[in-house]
Scaffold this motif. Structure first.
Motif, PDB file in Angstrom:
ATOM      1  N   GLY A  66       0.809  -1.217   0.000  1.00 36.35           N
ATOM      2  CA  GLY A  66       0.000   0.000   0.000  1.00 36.35           C
ATOM      3  C   GLY A  66       0.837   1.259   0.000  1.00 36.35           C
ATOM      4  N   ARG A  67       2.131   1.154  -0.385  1.00 36.73           N
ATOM      5  CA  ARG A  67       3.016   2.323  -0.372  1.00 36.73           C
ATOM      6  C   ARG A  67       3.732   2.459  -1.713  1.00 36.73           C
ATOM      7  N   VAL A  68       3.910   3.710  -2.125  1.00 30.41           N
ATOM      8  CA  VAL A  68       4.633   4.028  -3.357  1.00 30.41           C
ATOM      9  C   VAL A  68       5.703   5.056  -3.024  1.00 30.41           C
ATOM     10  N   ALA A  69       6.927   4.802  -3.430  1.00 30.98           N
ATOM     11  CA  ALA A  69       8.015   5.761  -3.236  1.00 30.98           C
ATOM     12  C   ALA A  69       8.055   6.717  -4.423  1.00 30.98           C
ATOM     13  N   VAL A  70       8.122   8.007  -4.135  1.00 30.10           N
ATOM     14  CA  VAL A  70       8.216   9.032  -5.188  1.00 30.10           C
ATOM     15  C   VAL A  70       9.520   9.792  -4.985  1.00 30.10           C
ATOM     16  N   VAL A  71      10.357   9.804  -6.017  1.00 28.00           N
ATOM     17  CA  VAL A  71      11.661  10.457  -5.949  1.00 28.00           C
ATOM     18  C   VAL A  71      11.599  11.736  -6.770  1.00 28.00           C
ATOM     19  N   VAL A  72      11.924  12.867  -6.129  1.00 28.24           N
ATOM     20  CA  VAL A  72      11.815  14.158  -6.807  1.00 28.24           C
ATOM     21  C   VAL A  72      13.024  15.023  -6.461  1.00 28.24           C
ATOM     22  N   PRO A  73      13.618  15.708  -7.446  1.00 26.94           N
ATOM     23  CA  PRO A  73      14.807  16.517  -7.169  1.00 26.94           C
ATOM     24  C   PRO A  73      14.497  17.865  -6.520  1.00 26.94           C
ATOM     25  N   HIS A  74      13.317  18.409  -6.764  1.00 26.01           N
ATOM     26  CA  HIS A  74      12.958  19.718  -6.191  1.00 26.01           C
ATOM     27  C   HIS A  74      11.483  19.688  -5.805  1.00 26.01           C
ATOM     28  N   ILE A  75      11.152  20.228  -4.637  1.00 28.53           N
ATOM     29  CA  ILE A  75       9.745  20.304  -4.244  1.00 28.53           C
ATOM     30  C   ILE A  75       9.256  21.737  -4.108  1.00 28.53           C
ATOM     31  N   SER A  76      10.155  22.711  -4.149  1.00 32.13           N
ATOM     32  CA  SER A  76       9.748  24.110  -4.024  1.00 32.13           C
ATOM     33  C   SER A  76       9.473  24.753  -5.381  1.00 32.13           C
ATOM     34  N   ARG A  77       9.901  24.120  -6.464  1.00 35.50           N
ATOM     35  CA  ARG A  77       9.672  24.685  -7.793  1.00 35.50           C
ATOM     36  C   ARG A  77       8.297  24.304  -8.299  1.00 35.50           C
ATOM     37  N   TRP A  78       7.684  25.258  -9.009  1.00 37.40           N
ATOM     38  CA  TRP A  78       6.311  25.102  -9.478  1.00 37.40           C
ATOM     39  C   TRP A  78       6.115  23.815 -10.270  1.00 37.40           C
ATOM     40  N   PHE A  79       6.980  23.539 -11.234  1.00 32.21           N
ATOM     41  CA  PHE A  79       6.791  22.377 -12.108  1.00 32.21           C
ATOM     42  C   PHE A  79       6.730  21.089 -11.304  1.00 32.21           C
ATOM     43  N   PHE A  80       7.704  20.862 -10.423  1.00 33.70           N
ATOM     44  CA  PHE A  80       7.784  19.612  -9.676  1.00 33.70           C
ATOM     45  C   PHE A  80       6.629  19.490  -8.684  1.00 33.70           C
ATOM     46  N   ALA A  81       6.290  20.600  -8.029  1.00 33.73           N
ATOM     47  CA  ALA A  81       5.193  20.572  -7.059  1.00 33.73           C
ATOM     48  C   ALA A  81       3.864  20.257  -7.739  1.00 33.73           C
ATOM     49  N   THR A  82       3.641  20.823  -8.926  1.00 31.48           N
ATOM     50  CA  THR A  82       2.390  20.587  -9.646  1.00 31.48           C
ATOM     51  C   THR A  82       2.323  19.157 -10.165  1.00 31.48           C
ATOM     52  N   LEU A  83       3.447  18.655 -10.671  1.00 33.10           N
ATOM     53  CA  LEU A  83       3.518  17.262 -11.127  1.00 33.10           C
ATOM     54  C   LEU A  83       3.222  16.306  -9.979  1.00 33.10           C
ATOM     55  N   LEU A  84       3.832  16.561  -8.825  1.00 31.25           N
ATOM     56  CA  LEU A  84       3.622  15.723  -7.643  1.00 31.25           C
ATOM     57  C   LEU A  84       2.175  15.802  -7.168  1.00 31.25           C
ATOM     58  N   GLU A  85       1.587  16.976  -7.244  1.00 30.98           N
ATOM     59  CA  GLU A  85       0.195  17.162  -6.815  1.00 30.98           C
ATOM     60  C   GLU A  85      -0.749  16.274  -7.610  1.00 30.98           C
ATOM     61  N   GLY A  86      -0.572  16.237  -8.939  1.00 30.05           N
ATOM     62  CA  GLY A  86      -1.424  15.394  -9.777  1.00 30.05           C
ATOM     63  C   GLY A  86      -1.235  13.924  -9.492  1.00 30.05           C
ATOM     64  N   LEU A  87       0.017  13.497  -9.339  1.00 32.63           N
ATOM     65  CA  LEU A  87       0.314  12.089  -9.052  1.00 32.63           C
ATOM     66  C   LEU A  87      -0.268  11.669  -7.713  1.00 32.63           C
ATOM     67  N   GLU A  88      -0.024  12.484  -6.694  1.00 26.62           N
ATOM     68  CA  GLU A  88      -0.454  12.131  -5.330  1.00 26.62           C
ATOM     69  C   GLU A  88      -1.974  12.055  -5.225  1.00 26.62           C
ATOM     70  N   ALA A  89      -2.686  12.915  -5.957  1.00 23.97           N
ATOM     71  CA  ALA A  89      -4.149  12.905  -5.895  1.00 23.97           C
ATOM     72  C   ALA A  89      -4.714  11.579  -6.395  1.00 23.97           C
ATOM     73  N   VAL A  90      -4.139  11.053  -7.484  1.00 23.54           N
ATOM     74  CA  VAL A  90      -4.615   9.782  -8.035  1.00 23.54           C
ATOM     75  C   VAL A  90      -4.277   8.629  -7.097  1.00 23.54           C
ATOM     76  N   LEU A  91      -3.052   8.616  -6.572  1.00 26.53           N
ATOM     77  CA  LEU A  91      -2.648   7.517  -5.687  1.00 26.53           C
ATOM     78  C   LEU A  91      -3.430   7.555  -4.374  1.00 26.53           C
ATOM     79  N   ARG A  92      -3.664   8.751  -3.847  1.00 25.45           N
ATOM     80  CA  ARG A  92      -4.429   8.867  -2.593  1.00 25.45           C
ATOM     81  C   ARG A  92      -5.856   8.355  -2.787  1.00 25.45           C
TER      82      ARG A  92
END
Length: 339
Positions: A66-92
């Motif tokens: 029930g766990r997925v590891a997500v590896v991201v180089p930056h979390i404060s930049r708009w692009f990475f945060a928005t990409l992560l937001e879309g991914l996390e919403a589907v997995l949640r």
């Protein structure tokens, strides 16, 4: 030489490290109650033996962690945060927990991949928007779980991304259509990633567009800088110092383009009357500043990656290489050159 990981179990690690099975388990899972020196010894042995925590040993009766590891180089930049937001919403929504690994910088990245195989039990790994080197690929594959990528990558995993060369051509063809012949490119690299080069597709698009239009390329019109607005501003200053400055600028990203805009305004130049500027991404600031750009649907890429992962985990058919279309968005920062 490390032994075959399929023949190694936790008892082997515990025996070699001189600890009990319970201590080895706590050390490998980064739990409390283990001395730091013992933890390091256990992890070193696991590394030596190429030990991988068996997914079967960690799964619950339902058949998954029930766990997925997500590896991201930056979390404060708009692009990475928005990409992560879309991914996390589907997995949640699918009742999957996301374990976020922030590898901001070369040392963090090296440490993460060095410890990865033995440190967590997950059903899958999602790599967000950075190239995975061959040695890092081998470390990921030691986990024996599903691996996918989103937002651009250079590894043989199922992935969701845009076509960078197509996006670059949309920007360049627009400037050429307007009549520009002396076009500069500000290429951007990420200094936090080892061996990182400017996105090849976006650079290839620049040269291909000039060639197809019969315009000779001039390397004096190409500036390569670290990714960021201030760096884009500095690059624009260098381009303006030439005897014959460009009439238009194609930047690899909107942040870089907006940095160029700052320099142009401080120099007293009008946009687009004296200089046209275009970027790529459609950053939220692009609309506010009336910047012509090429839009990529960032959140959608994260969502599509999440659905792709769910299909794979469920054993359902899915497209393994999804290219999301981009769109030229014409605003007020581009116009025909002055006569």
């Amino acid at each position: 030489m490390a032994q075959n990981s399929r023949k190694i179990n936790m008892a082997d690690v515990a025996r070699r490290a001189g600890v009990s099975m319970a201590t080895a388990s706590r050390a490998l899972n980064n739990e409390n109650g283990v001395a730091e020196s013992t933890r390091r010894r256990v992890l070193a042995v696991a590394e030596e033996l190429s030990y991988v925590v068996s997914p079967e040993a960690s799964r619950l009766a339902g058949g998954a962690t029930g766990r997925v590891a997500v590896v991201v180089p930056h979390i404060s930049r708009w692009f990475f945060a928005t990409l992560l937001e879309g991914l996390e919403a589907v997995l949640r929504a699918a009742d999957l927990d996301v374990l976020l690994y922030h590898v901001d910088g070369i040392e963090d990245r090296h440490d993460f991949f060095h410890r990865l195989p033995a440190r967590r039990k997950v059903d899958a790994v999602v790599v967000l928007a950075f190239p995975v080197a061959e040695e890092e690929q081998r470390r990921l594959e030691l986990m024996g779980v599903t691996i996918i990528a989103a937002g651009g990558q250079h590894a043989p995993y199922p992935n969701v991304c845009i076509d960078d060369e197509t996006a670059g051509r949309q920007a360049m063809d627009h400037l050429i259509f307007l009549g520009h012949r002396r076009i500069a490119m500000i290429a951007a690299v990420d200094p936090d990633q080892p061996g990182e080069l400017a996105p090849p597709g976006r650079s290839n698009a620049y040269y291909a567009a000039l060639r197809d239009a019969g315009i000779p390329s001039d390397e004096q019109l190409v500036a390569t800088v670290n990714w960021g607005g201030a760096e884009g501003a500095d690059a624009m200053a260098r381009l303006l110092s030439q005897r014959e400055p460009p009439t238009a600028v194609y930047a690899h990203s909107d942040e870089v383009a907006l940095g160029a805009v700052r320099t142009l305004r401080r120099a007293g130049l009008r946009i687009p009357e004296d200089m046209s500027v275009t970027g790529i991404d459609d950053h939220p600031l692009a609309e506010l500043t009336d910047l012509t750009t090429v839009r990529q649907p960032v959140r959608q890429q994260g969502e599509l990656a999440g659905r792709m992962l769910l299909n794979i985990l469920r054993g359902e058919e899915t497209d393994h290489d999804v290219v999301v279309p981009t769109q030229l968005v014409i605003r007020g920062s581009t116009a025909p050159p002055r006569s």
